[in-house]
Design an enzyme around this catalytic site. Sequence first.
Site, PDB file in Angstrom:
ATOM      1  N   ARG A 234      78.794  33.709  69.606  1.00 18.39           N
ATOM      2  CA  ARG A 234      79.882  32.871  70.088  1.00 18.39           C
ATOM      3  C   ARG A 234      80.604  33.580  71.225  1.00 18.39           C
ATOM      4  O   ARG A 234      80.881  34.768  71.141  1.00 18.39           O
ATOM      5  CB  ARG A 234      80.903  32.589  68.972  1.00 18.39           C
ATOM      6  CG  ARG A 234      80.348  31.882  67.748  1.00 18.39           C
ATOM      7  CD  ARG A 234      80.077  30.411  68.019  1.00 18.39           C
ATOM      8  NE  ARG A 234      79.713  29.695  66.800  1.00 18.39           N
ATOM      9  CZ  ARG A 234      78.508  29.650  66.284  1.00 18.39           C
ATOM     10  NH1 ARG A 234      77.518  30.303  66.881  1.00 18.39           N
ATOM     11  NH2 ARG A 234      78.268  28.970  65.173  1.00 18.39           N
ATOM     12  N   GLU A 263      82.405  28.062  79.030  1.00 16.53           N
ATOM     13  CA  GLU A 263      81.088  27.615  79.459  1.00 16.53           C
ATOM     14  C   GLU A 263      81.162  26.186  79.974  1.00 16.53           C
ATOM     15  O   GLU A 263      81.997  25.406  79.506  1.00 16.53           O
ATOM     16  CB  GLU A 263      80.095  27.708  78.296  1.00 16.53           C
ATOM     17  CG  GLU A 263      79.839  29.123  77.821  1.00 16.53           C
ATOM     18  CD  GLU A 263      78.819  29.185  76.691  1.00 16.53           C
ATOM     19  OE1 GLU A 263      78.345  28.112  76.235  1.00 16.53           O
ATOM     20  OE2 GLU A 263      78.491  30.305  76.258  1.00 16.53           O
ATOM     21  N   HIS A 281      73.272  30.400  77.420  1.00 18.70           N
ATOM     22  CA  HIS A 281      73.354  29.850  76.061  1.00 18.70           C
ATOM     23  C   HIS A 281      72.006  29.272  75.617  1.00 18.70           C
ATOM     24  O   HIS A 281      71.885  28.092  75.263  1.00 18.70           O
ATOM     25  CB  HIS A 281      74.432  28.771  75.968  1.00 18.70           C
ATOM     26  CG  HIS A 281      75.046  28.657  74.611  1.00 18.70           C
ATOM     27  ND1 HIS A 281      76.384  28.428  74.394  1.00 18.70           N
ATOM     28  CD2 HIS A 281      74.502  28.759  73.372  1.00 18.70           C
ATOM     29  CE1 HIS A 281      76.630  28.379  73.104  1.00 18.70           C
ATOM     30  NE2 HIS A 281      75.493  28.572  72.457  1.00 18.70           N
TER      31      HIS A 281
END
Length: 529
Positions: A234, A263, A281
Amino acid sequence: MYKVVVCDNISEKGIDILKNEKDIVVEIKSDLDKKELPKQLGDADAIITRSSTTVDKEFLSYCKNLKVIGRAGVGVDNIDLDEASKKGIVVLNMPTGNTLAATEHTMTHMLNCLRFMPNANYELKYKHIWDRKKWMGIELFGKTVGIIGMGRIGTQVAIRAMSFGAKVIVYDPYIPKEKATRIGAKIVDKLDELIENADIITIHTPKTDETYNMISYDEIKKMKNGVILINCARGGLYNEDALYDGLKSGKIRALGIDVFENEPQPNHPLFEFDNVFVTPHLGANTFESQIRVAEGIARSVIDALKGRGYENAVNIKMEDEEISEIGRQFLGLAERMGSFLSQYTKSFIKCIAIYPHGEIEKNANSLMLFTTVGVLKNIVDEHVNYVNAPYLIEERGIKTQIKPFERSTEFKNLLVIDIEYDDDKHIEIGGAVFEPNKARIVFMDGFDMEIELSGNIIVFKNHDKPGIIGKVGEILGRHNINIADFRLGRRKDLGEALSFIKTDQEVDENILKEIMQIDGAISIAKVKL
């Protein structure tokens, strides 16, 4: 017949599972304009989405017949859970389908940080420079890998790191120690012990108030020179400014990072370093994981539509008529009591026992359910709700017990929760509702007091002698911490006092350590509710 609409692209394997059900009609709407999509879902019984479809209040207003939303992935940030719950729509996700993909992605980052593979590849392939000396690496064999958080992914990373011949140390106060020792890892009680001894540190925790910026300036200072840090979990678990300083000073040999606090992140100060390896990611981005997720969510949607189970549900509508009026007032209190206990102990919980007294005895199962939700929200890396809590409790090996209340009490209705944790330690709190919207705990471990479980709370135990509480107030005042409420319980038989101190802002760990230096202090903990 049930109508299931697939709103985003998922693997054909999942669609085949849906199509093979005789009483399910499948429609594929993944290519439809997202503004037009909800207008065609009026008769849909279920929809399956990924992150491309935003299921908000307006979207759901068109879905008059919707019973189930299946999210083909873990995150449900694109779904309005509150609105879905109000409409009685069950929301499902797939928390396990990406485990192996995320595990292997973590290992990829780890190996890149050891051998600088992307750099060597770029220089040879695009600059046509053959320089073996420049890319001298180090081995994973014999290194100490520190894993913060040993859930599904953390456990798999530990197994793979040990297969390379690495030593593994684990910090996770919410798991039984045998979970780590069973696979050959060493578990430590203090985060500092891991930080000071690991050559490589990888983090696999949920993002909570406790874990946000868990690794920051002070923690990096304590690490070995040349430490390698990995984050494929995370964004925000590592303080990114502290990472920058650690890289600039040379304290950090290399950083592998797949997630950022904000993000998408096309540009970041960390990108200036050649020893930082970044990916956008990609933890779950494998063909195999997408197949597993599609197959899993298809089966979950079918089970939910047919009433066979809701194992991966992230919400559920509680039926008010099943709970008495006084029982409803106790449900929220039960959840807060559970959350308080898990934050207070910060340890692996072995058993949760509840003792309902009075009219609320008939709602014992619901009270246990809400208690477990409160306990789990602080310790698992998943969305916890009133459907999946029993599955998650069982998965973590936590026992639950509903027992009769057999003591005398002045309260007409009383809920007592007893938590067993660590080496057969116990903590017990009791809660009561005096009138609507006035729920309080009324005792803790024999210390009588009355306080609402909300906000920032310091729980401080000390030897009962003059001057101690004044010193606590002086320390908080010196650090500009305002006390919003203060409650004190005393046990003359033990010569001890227990204080609940509510503050306007969260108190830093260093301030708690300062309070513990007071002569007569026994223990201190902070809780946020």
